[in-house]
Design a protein around this motif. Structure first.
Motif, PDB file in Angstrom:
ATOM      1  N   LYS A   1       0.811  -1.223   0.000  1.00 50.29           N
ATOM      2  CA  LYS A   1       0.000   0.000   0.000  1.00 50.29           C
ATOM      3  C   LYS A   1       0.846   1.275   0.000  1.00 50.29           C
ATOM      4  O   LYS A   1       0.778   2.085   0.924  1.00 50.29           O
ATOM      5  N   HIS A   2       1.612   1.438  -1.052  1.00 50.21           N
ATOM      6  CA  HIS A   2       2.392   2.668  -1.298  1.00 50.21           C
ATOM      7  C   HIS A   2       1.916   3.208  -2.655  1.00 50.21           C
ATOM      8  O   HIS A   2       2.603   3.116  -3.661  1.00 50.21           O
ATOM      9  N   PRO A   3       0.685   3.737  -2.681  1.00 51.63           N
ATOM     10  CA  PRO A   3       0.066   4.079  -3.956  1.00 51.63           C
ATOM     11  C   PRO A   3       0.795   5.141  -4.766  1.00 51.63           C
ATOM     12  O   PRO A   3       0.725   5.115  -5.993  1.00 51.63           O
ATOM     13  N   ASN A   4       1.495   6.064  -4.125  1.00 54.75           N
ATOM     14  CA  ASN A   4       2.167   7.096  -4.912  1.00 54.75           C
ATOM     15  C   ASN A   4       3.287   6.498  -5.760  1.00 54.75           C
ATOM     16  O   ASN A   4       3.481   6.900  -6.907  1.00 54.75           O
ATOM     17  N   LEU A   5       4.006   5.526  -5.219  1.00 54.77           N
ATOM     18  CA  LEU A   5       5.011   4.831  -6.020  1.00 54.77           C
ATOM     19  C   LEU A   5       4.330   4.043  -7.138  1.00 54.77           C
ATOM     20  O   LEU A   5       4.806   4.028  -8.275  1.00 54.77           O
ATOM     21  N   HIS A   6       3.214   3.424  -6.832  1.00 54.08           N
ATOM     22  CA  HIS A   6       2.458   2.687  -7.846  1.00 54.08           C
ATOM     23  C   HIS A   6       2.021   3.629  -8.977  1.00 54.08           C
ATOM     24  O   HIS A   6       2.115   3.280 -10.152  1.00 54.08           O
ATOM     25  N   GLY A   7       1.575   4.820  -8.616  1.00 55.78           N
ATOM     26  CA  GLY A   7       1.183   5.808  -9.631  1.00 55.78           C
ATOM     27  C   GLY A   7       2.349   6.217 -10.507  1.00 55.78           C
ATOM     28  O   GLY A   7       2.211   6.401 -11.715  1.00 55.78           O
ATOM     29  N   TRP A   8       3.529   6.360  -9.897  1.00 62.05           N
ATOM     30  CA  TRP A   8       4.731   6.691 -10.669  1.00 62.05           C
ATOM     31  C   TRP A   8       5.035   5.568 -11.650  1.00 62.05           C
ATOM     32  O   TRP A   8       5.342   5.813 -12.817  1.00 62.05           O
ATOM     33  N   MET A   9       4.936   4.326 -11.176  1.00 61.30           N
ATOM     34  CA  MET A   9       5.209   3.174 -12.040  1.00 61.30           C
ATOM     35  C   MET A   9       4.167   3.060 -13.153  1.00 61.30           C
ATOM     36  O   MET A   9       4.495   2.706 -14.284  1.00 61.30           O
ATOM     37  N   GLU A  10       2.930   3.388 -12.858  1.00 66.24           N
ATOM     38  CA  GLU A  10       1.909   3.349 -13.907  1.00 66.24           C
ATOM     39  C   GLU A  10       2.210   4.385 -14.987  1.00 66.24           C
ATOM     40  O   GLU A  10       2.066   4.105 -16.181  1.00 66.24           O
ATOM     41  N   ALA A  11       2.626   5.578 -14.589  1.00 65.45           N
ATOM     42  CA  ALA A  11       2.983   6.600 -15.582  1.00 65.45           C
ATOM     43  C   ALA A  11       4.134   6.109 -16.454  1.00 65.45           C
ATOM     44  O   ALA A  11       4.124   6.299 -17.677  1.00 65.45           O
ATOM     45  N   LEU A  12       5.114   5.441 -15.854  1.00 75.26           N
ATOM     46  CA  LEU A  12       6.229   4.878 -16.619  1.00 75.26           C
ATOM     47  C   LEU A  12       5.731   3.795 -17.563  1.00 75.26           C
ATOM     48  O   LEU A  12       6.138   3.734 -18.730  1.00 75.26           O
ATOM     49  N   TYR A  13       4.845   2.948 -17.079  1.00 74.02           N
ATOM     50  CA  TYR A  13       4.250   1.892 -17.899  1.00 74.02           C
ATOM     51  C   TYR A  13       3.565   2.490 -19.136  1.00 74.02           C
ATOM     52  O   TYR A  13       3.762   2.024 -20.254  1.00 74.02           O
ATOM     53  N   ARG A  14       2.777   3.509 -18.935  1.00 71.06           N
ATOM     54  CA  ARG A  14       2.078   4.165 -20.058  1.00 71.06           C
ATOM     55  C   ARG A  14       3.092   4.808 -21.012  1.00 71.06           C
ATOM     56  O   ARG A  14       2.953   4.720 -22.232  1.00 71.06           O
ATOM     57  N   GLU A  15       4.115   5.446 -20.467  1.00 71.43           N
ATOM     58  CA  GLU A  15       5.153   6.083 -21.276  1.00 71.43           C
ATOM     59  C   GLU A  15       5.862   5.064 -22.169  1.00 71.43           C
ATOM     60  O   GLU A  15       6.227   5.362 -23.306  1.00 71.43           O
ATOM     61  N   LYS A  16       6.045   3.855 -21.651  1.00 71.06           N
ATOM     62  CA  LYS A  16       6.739   2.804 -22.397  1.00 71.06           C
ATOM     63  C   LYS A  16       5.813   2.014 -23.317  1.00 71.06           C
ATOM     64  O   LYS A  16       6.233   1.034 -23.917  1.00 71.06           O
ATOM     65  N   GLY A  17       4.553   2.430 -23.414  1.00 71.37           N
ATOM     66  CA  GLY A  17       3.636   1.791 -24.347  1.00 71.37           C
ATOM     67  C   GLY A  17       2.684   0.791 -23.745  1.00 71.37           C
ATOM     68  O   GLY A  17       1.990   0.079 -24.478  1.00 71.37           O
ATOM     69  N   GLY A  18       2.609   0.708 -22.434  1.00 71.40           N
ATOM     70  CA  GLY A  18       1.681  -0.219 -21.787  1.00 71.40           C
ATOM     71  C   GLY A  18       0.249   0.092 -22.171  1.00 71.40           C
ATOM     72  O   GLY A  18      -0.172   1.241 -22.143  1.00 71.40           O
ATOM     73  N   ALA A  19      -0.480  -0.942 -22.539  1.00 72.25           N
ATOM     74  CA  ALA A  19      -1.814  -0.735 -23.101  1.00 72.25           C
ATOM     75  C   ALA A  19      -2.951  -1.312 -22.267  1.00 72.25           C
ATOM     76  O   ALA A  19      -4.118  -1.100 -22.601  1.00 72.25           O
ATOM     77  N   GLU A  20      -2.650  -2.030 -21.197  1.00 73.22           N
ATOM     78  CA  GLU A  20      -3.727  -2.600 -20.386  1.00 73.22           C
ATOM     79  C   GLU A  20      -4.548  -1.467 -19.763  1.00 73.22           C
ATOM     80  O   GLU A  20      -3.996  -0.474 -19.306  1.00 73.22           O
ATOM     81  N   ASP A  21      -5.865  -1.626 -19.742  1.00 68.41           N
ATOM     82  CA  ASP A  21      -6.739  -0.608 -19.170  1.00 68.41           C
ATOM     83  C   ASP A  21      -6.491  -0.435 -17.674  1.00 68.41           C
ATOM     84  O   ASP A  21      -6.535   0.681 -17.159  1.00 68.41           O
ATOM     85  N   ILE A  22      -6.247  -1.541 -16.997  1.00 66.94           N
ATOM     86  CA  ILE A  22      -6.024  -1.505 -15.555  1.00 66.94           C
ATOM     87  C   ILE A  22      -4.583  -1.895 -15.282  1.00 66.94           C
ATOM     88  O   ILE A  22      -4.116  -2.939 -15.737  1.00 66.94           O
ATOM     89  N   PHE A  23      -3.881  -1.059 -14.547  1.00 64.98           N
ATOM     90  CA  PHE A  23      -2.476  -1.303 -14.211  1.00 64.98           C
ATOM     91  C   PHE A  23      -2.422  -2.229 -13.008  1.00 64.98           C
ATOM     92  O   PHE A  23      -2.292  -1.796 -11.857  1.00 64.98           O
ATOM     93  N   ASN A  24      -2.545  -3.518 -13.288  1.00 66.71           N
ATOM     94  CA  ASN A  24      -2.571  -4.532 -12.252  1.00 66.71           C
ATOM     95  C   ASN A  24      -2.083  -5.840 -12.874  1.00 66.71           C
ATOM     96  O   ASN A  24      -2.538  -6.220 -13.953  1.00 66.71           O
ATOM     97  N   CYS A  25      -1.145  -6.493 -12.192  1.00 66.84           N
ATOM     98  CA  CYS A  25      -0.607  -7.778 -12.667  1.00 66.84           C
ATOM     99  C   CYS A  25       0.046  -7.655 -14.041  1.00 66.84           C
ATOM    100  O   CYS A  25      -0.066  -8.562 -14.873  1.00 66.84           O
ATOM    101  N   VAL A  26       0.691  -6.535 -14.296  1.00 67.97           N
ATOM    102  CA  VAL A  26       1.457  -6.342 -15.526  1.00 67.97           C
ATOM    103  C   VAL A  26       2.883  -5.953 -15.140  1.00 67.97           C
ATOM    104  O   VAL A  26       3.121  -5.427 -14.058  1.00 67.97           O
ATOM    105  N   ASN A  27       3.813  -6.215 -16.025  1.00 68.38           N
ATOM    106  CA  ASN A  27       5.221  -5.955 -15.747  1.00 68.38           C
ATOM    107  C   ASN A  27       5.715  -4.740 -16.517  1.00 68.38           C
ATOM    108  O   ASN A  27       5.346  -4.539 -17.674  1.00 68.38           O
ATOM    109  N   VAL A  28       6.601  -3.975 -15.874  1.00 66.18           N
ATOM    110  CA  VAL A  28       7.282  -2.861 -16.530  1.00 66.18           C
ATOM    111  C   VAL A  28       8.763  -2.936 -16.155  1.00 66.18           C
ATOM    112  O   VAL A  28       9.113  -2.993 -14.978  1.00 66.18           O
ATOM    113  N   ARG A  29       9.582  -2.987 -17.186  1.00 64.83           N
ATOM    114  CA  ARG A  29      11.033  -3.092 -16.995  1.00 64.83           C
ATOM    115  C   ARG A  29      11.601  -1.753 -16.545  1.00 64.83           C
ATOM    116  O   ARG A  29      11.187  -0.689 -17.032  1.00 64.83           O
TER     117      ARG A  29
END
Length: 121
Positions: free
Chosen positions: A33-61
């Motif tokens: 439960k460190h949502p701000n870090l999770h939000g940062w990682m989601e922004a990185l995921y989107r920046e790198k082309g992540g396309a899943e609607d929900i940022f859950n159970c997906v990997n970002v290098r």
């Protein structure tokens, strides 16, 4: 139930920056439960082309450059405010652990491993 967050290492070299699968991995860091870090990682995921609607159970290098940016944002207290039903709240006490993770991740990269972030909520 809640936001469980993991930094993992693997010797496998995924073909993509996001949404990849690996067979064998080891836990490098864990956050609960460190949502701000999770939000940062989601922004990185989107920046790198992540396309899943929900940022859950997906990997970002995570690259060295990503870790540099994350370190700067952690130190400057620029992690984005992020909320969700299961997420809890970041309160700032996570900074030392975040910086320790960044150091461990750099060491793993120097050892030739791949570092990635994933979560489950």
């Amino acid at each position: 139930m809640g936001l469980d967050m993991y930094a993992m290492t693997t010797a496998e070299n995924p073909e993509a920056e996001v949404d990849f699968k690996v067979g064998a991995a080891n836990e490098l860091s864990y956050w609960r439960k460190h949502p701000n870090l999770h939000g940062w990682m989601e922004a990185l995921y989107r920046e790198k082309g992540g396309a899943e609607d929900i940022f859950n159970c997906v990997n970002v290098r995570l690259s060295r450059d990503d870790l540099e940016r994350l370190e700067a944002d952690v130190k400057a207290k620029r992690l984005p405010h992020t909320s969700g039903f299961f997420f809890g709240a970041s309160d700032g006490s996570e900074e030392a652990d975040d910086l320790a993770f960044i150091n461990r991740a750099r060491e793993a990269l120097s050892a030739g491993l791949i570092v990635y972030y994933t979560s489950w909520w």
